[in-house]
Design a protein around this motif. Sequence first.
Motif, mmCIF file in Angstrom:
data_model
loop_
_atom_site.group_PDB
_atom_site.id
_atom_site.type_symbol
_atom_site.label_atom_id
_atom_site.label_comp_id
_atom_site.label_asym_id
_atom_site.label_seq_id
_atom_site.Cartn_x
_atom_site.Cartn_y
_atom_site.Cartn_z
ATOM 1 N N ASP A 17 -31.675 20.086 66.597
ATOM 2 C CA ASP A 17 -30.639 19.888 67.610
ATOM 3 C C ASP A 17 -29.448 19.133 67.022
ATOM 4 O O ASP A 17 -28.339 19.237 67.524
ATOM 5 C CB ASP A 17 -31.210 19.127 68.809
ATOM 6 N N GLY A 18 -29.644 18.412 65.934
ATOM 7 C CA GLY A 18 -28.569 17.664 65.297
ATOM 8 C C GLY A 18 -27.764 18.446 64.280
ATOM 9 O O GLY A 18 -26.863 17.897 63.643
ATOM 10 N N ILE A 19 -28.016 19.733 64.116
ATOM 11 C CA ILE A 19 -27.340 20.527 63.080
ATOM 12 C C ILE A 19 -25.815 20.476 63.206
ATOM 13 O O ILE A 19 -25.104 20.409 62.210
ATOM 14 C CB ILE A 19 -27.847 21.995 63.042
ATOM 15 N N GLY A 20 -25.292 20.489 64.412
ATOM 16 C CA GLY A 20 -23.845 20.432 64.603
ATOM 17 C C GLY A 20 -23.244 19.154 64.057
ATOM 18 O O GLY A 20 -22.159 19.158 63.474
ATOM 19 N N ASN A 68 -31.270 34.702 67.689
ATOM 20 C CA ASN A 68 -31.207 35.040 66.265
ATOM 21 C C ASN A 68 -32.297 34.304 65.502
ATOM 22 O O ASN A 68 -32.991 33.447 66.053
ATOM 23 C CB ASN A 68 -29.840 34.668 65.684
ATOM 24 N N LYS A 69 -32.397 34.603 64.215
ATOM 25 C CA LYS A 69 -33.337 33.899 63.359
ATOM 26 C C LYS A 69 -32.827 32.474 63.115
ATOM 27 O O LYS A 69 -31.609 32.240 63.141
ATOM 28 C CB LYS A 69 -33.487 34.625 62.017
ATOM 29 N N PRO A 70 -33.714 31.512 62.866
ATOM 30 C CA PRO A 70 -33.274 30.142 62.585
ATOM 31 C C PRO A 70 -32.241 30.104 61.457
ATOM 32 O O PRO A 70 -32.406 30.744 60.427
ATOM 33 C CB PRO A 70 -34.569 29.435 62.170
ATOM 34 N N GLY A 71 -31.167 29.372 61.705
ATOM 35 C CA GLY A 71 -30.101 29.228 60.727
ATOM 36 C C GLY A 71 -28.998 30.254 60.846
ATOM 37 O O GLY A 71 -27.944 30.097 60.231
ATOM 38 N N GLU A 72 -29.189 31.301 61.631
ATOM 39 C CA GLU A 72 -28.138 32.312 61.804
ATOM 40 C C GLU A 72 -27.105 31.823 62.812
ATOM 41 O O GLU A 72 -27.425 31.087 63.740
ATOM 42 C CB GLU A 72 -28.730 33.641 62.243
ATOM 43 N N ASP A 115 -28.809 28.878 65.347
ATOM 44 C CA ASP A 115 -30.144 28.918 65.936
ATOM 45 C C ASP A 115 -31.058 27.907 65.260
ATOM 46 O O ASP A 115 -31.180 27.900 64.037
ATOM 47 C CB ASP A 115 -30.748 30.319 65.826
ATOM 48 N N PRO A 116 -31.696 27.048 66.059
ATOM 49 C CA PRO A 116 -32.622 26.066 65.503
ATOM 50 C C PRO A 116 -33.989 26.692 65.230
ATOM 51 O O PRO A 116 -34.310 27.755 65.769
ATOM 52 C CB PRO A 116 -32.722 25.026 66.612
ATOM 53 N N HIS A 117 -34.765 26.023 64.412
ATOM 54 C CA HIS A 117 -36.160 26.418 64.212
ATOM 55 C C HIS A 117 -37.070 25.526 65.041
ATOM 56 O O HIS A 117 -38.003 26.003 65.677
ATOM 57 C CB HIS A 117 -36.547 26.335 62.742
ATOM 58 N N GLU A 118 -36.780 24.222 65.020
ATOM 59 C CA GLU A 118 -37.663 23.278 65.688
ATOM 60 C C GLU A 118 -36.836 22.174 66.350
ATOM 61 O O GLU A 118 -36.000 21.551 65.707
ATOM 62 C CB GLU A 118 -38.632 22.676 64.670
ATOM 63 N N SER A 127 -37.711 22.082 57.858
ATOM 64 C CA SER A 127 -37.712 22.559 56.468
ATOM 65 C C SER A 127 -36.989 23.899 56.346
ATOM 66 O O SER A 127 -36.339 24.168 55.334
ATOM 67 C CB SER A 127 -39.138 22.661 55.935
ATOM 68 N N ILE A 128 -37.076 24.729 57.366
ATOM 69 C CA ILE A 128 -36.402 26.038 57.315
ATOM 70 C C ILE A 128 -34.887 25.879 57.265
ATOM 71 O O ILE A 128 -34.207 26.518 56.463
ATOM 72 C CB ILE A 128 -36.845 26.928 58.493
ATOM 73 N N LEU A 129 -34.323 25.001 58.106
ATOM 74 C CA LEU A 129 -32.868 24.805 58.073
ATOM 75 C C LEU A 129 -32.442 24.046 56.824
ATOM 76 O O LEU A 129 -31.347 24.293 56.307
ATOM 77 C CB LEU A 129 -32.377 24.106 59.334
ATOM 78 N N LYS A 130 -33.276 23.165 56.310
ATOM 79 C CA LYS A 130 -32.954 22.488 55.042
ATOM 80 C C LYS A 130 -32.839 23.509 53.911
ATOM 81 O O LYS A 130 -31.941 23.419 53.076
ATOM 82 C CB LYS A 130 -34.020 21.458 54.696
ATOM 83 N N GLU A 131 -33.747 24.475 53.882
ATOM 84 C CA GLU A 131 -33.723 25.504 52.841
ATOM 85 C C GLU A 131 -32.455 26.350 52.931
ATOM 86 O O GLU A 131 -31.934 26.805 51.918
ATOM 87 C CB GLU A 131 -34.931 26.424 52.969
ATOM 88 N N LYS A 132 -31.954 26.551 54.140
ATOM 89 C CA LYS A 132 -30.784 27.407 54.364
ATOM 90 C C LYS A 132 -29.483 26.608 54.445
ATOM 91 O O LYS A 132 -28.435 27.177 54.735
ATOM 92 C CB LYS A 132 -30.967 28.193 55.667
#
Length: 151
Positions: A17-20, A68-72, A115-118, A127-132
């Motif tokens: 949720d903090g990606i922004g 969408n898929k996480p990170g898209e 799109d978030p993963h978790e 970990s998925i958004l960190k990788e992307k």
Amino acid sequence: MGKIIVLGIGNRLMMDDGIGLYLVEELSKLNRSLPVSFIIGESDIDYCMEEMMGSTFAIIVDAVFSGNKPGELAVYSIADLHEQHTLDISAHNFHLFQSLFQQRDTMKGYLIGIDPHEVRFHIGLSSILKEKWETILQEVSQTIDRLIAKG
């Protein structure tokens, strides 16, 4: 073009949720050809609205459940969000987007959703958004440039 702002919203205590917030912090360090104000709004919508006063162009960066898929990424015009009744895609949006819609004659705006993963209580991205991360950062930066050029 007038005053341009890029606003990061989200909650650092809720993982993706903090990606922004993380994106806008990083993007504020990059040199831009146009004067852009980068604002960390977190989840304080009243603060966000106050910071946007006098702006003619606003880009909001937030975690969005678009399917969408996480990170898209997904990009929405603020005016279209209201018309399409899709205001339930983000936890931070109703008051903010409704207020922006009311200012649609004086301020143009877009939402860049990732799109978030978790989303759960925990500090830091999944970990998925960190990788992307690098790809997401590059895509958001390019999208911001494209939206500003489009006006």
